[in-house]
Design an enzyme around this catalytic site. Structure first.
Site: not given
Ligand code: NAD
Ligand code: DAU
Length: 339
Positions: A125-127, A153, A157
């Site tokens: 994810t870009d997060e 979260y 990741k």
């Protein structure tokens, strides 16, 4: 080609299952999903009728169970979508995020090492890049942006991404990683912004906007994400990271107002609530690498994608009404009661 798709009963995983069955008529899909609150067998009902699809209800942390599936199926490729994916839940209960997102990824890669694999693809994810300031529209996440996470979260990741890279360097496992921006489309669990607002608006319920609603997300129609992963599997380089996003930044409040307008609901339903802890301000992907190397470009404009998505939720009320009446109702009350 036989592909293991983990998390295939969830939002993006199920869209990927249908995309691949349709696009590659000679491929076989082996889906592994333990059916958490976010997994739904009714989503896979059509796939279950397809002789090229098989489903295993197994947790990716269950080493013996996962190894037994590899022993039996001998997949060529693994695409790992299985994850705890909701930021708000990770703030409430981080532990299961670490278990599934990090240790589950490790179990899958250990199975790949033992049984041999052409590619292990990690759906990230870009997060993992943290956030960008609101007043610097010139800044974007590239694959070289440092990892700097904000929530349990995103930390889980990012940890998995580091482990995937370590397995590449240490054991020579043929891996790739993709980091995509916010997806929307059919089968998204109604705890996430767009389906939550559609479901609440249809029920004339308050539309809970965190903070001032000025946070920005970079929205991509789910099918464009599936297409990007397909291209990475076939033409992407081992050991590489690919950012995926379509330059479609929008403020949350503008999305919510758009949904009100499309459904002909009053903006008076909008309720500003306490902000998310550690709330990332802005995500924005620079997709130059995947465009240049693999020719990927998004095909669905937001105006069309949101129209299709709203239509889908209107046509599939049974799907989401069953969900919002179950475990989700307790979660919703806990999460939004005193906000
Ligand atoms: P989702 O929550 O809708 O689905 C997750 C699926 O994984 C569910 O079917 C669930 O049952 C399954 N699962 C969870 N824990 C499991 C376990 N231990 N063993 C086996 N199955 C398990 O998630 P999503 O939104 O479809 O996201 C899929 C992946 O894409 C995630 O890895 C997420 O980090 C990533 N991602 C999501 C977005 C987005 O906008 N939704 C954007 C970029 C990346
Ligand atoms: O960027 C990719 C990520 O996008 C994925 O890795 C995650 O799995 C996915 O859940 C998503 O994370 P976000 O936190 O951006 O998505 P969410 O739909 O939860 O929230 C989108 C924005 O809307 C965010 O700024 C918070 C806000 N929001 C969300 C909810 C659920 C609200 O204002 N009100 C809400 O009720």
């Amino acid at each position: 080609m036989k592909i293991i798709v983990t998390g295939g009963a969830g939002f993006i995983g199920s869209n990927f299952v249908y995309y691949m069955l349709d696009k590659h008529p000679d491929y076989r899909i082996v889906c592994i999903d333990c059916l958490t609150y976010a997994g739904n067998m009714s989503t896979l009902a059509k796939a279950m009728e397809n002789p090229r699809f098989v489903f295993y209800k197994t947790n990716i942390c269950d080493r013996a169970g996962i190894f037994a599936i590899f022993e039996k199926e001998h997949p060529d490729v693994v695409v790992n979508f299985a994850a705890e994916s909701h930021v708000d839940r990770s703030i409430e209960t981080p532990e299961v995020f670490l278990q599934t997102n990090i240790l589950g990824t490790q179990v899958l890669m250990d199975a790949c090492r033992k049984y041999g694999i052409a590619r292990f693809h990690q759906v990230s994810t870009d997060e993992v890049y943290g956030d960008l300031p609101l007043d610097r529209p010139d800044l974007f996440f590239t694959e070289r942006t440092p990892i700097c996470t904000s929530s349990p979260y995103s930390a889980s990741k990012a940890s998995a991404d580091l482990l995937v890279h370590a397995y590449y360097r240490t054991y020579g496992l043929p891996v790739s990683i993709s980091r995509c921006s916010n997806n929307y489309g059919p089968y998204q669990f109604p705890e996430k912004l767009i389906p939550l607002m559609i479901a609440n608006a249809l029920g004339e319920k308050p539309l809970p906007v965190y903070g001032k609603g000025e946070n920005v997300r970079d929205w991509l129609y789910v099918e464009d994400h599936c297409n990007a992963i397909d291209l990475i599997l076939h033409g992407g380089c081992e050991g590489e990271v690919y950012n995926i996003g379509g330059h479609n930044e929008m403020r949350n409040i503008d999305i919510v107002k758009l949904i009100c307008a499309k459904l002909d609901k009053s903006e008076e339903l909008i309720t500003y609530v306490t902000d998310r802890k550690g709330h990332d301000l802005r995500y924005a992907i620079d997709p130059t690498k995947i465009h240049r190397e693999l020719g990927w470009l998004p095909e669905t404009r937001f105006a069309d994608g949101i129209e299709k998505t709203i239509r889908w939720y209107l046509d599939h009320t049974d799907w989401w009404k069953t969900i919002v009446s179950g475990e989700y109702r307790d979660y919703y009350e806990r999460m939004y009661a005193n906000r």
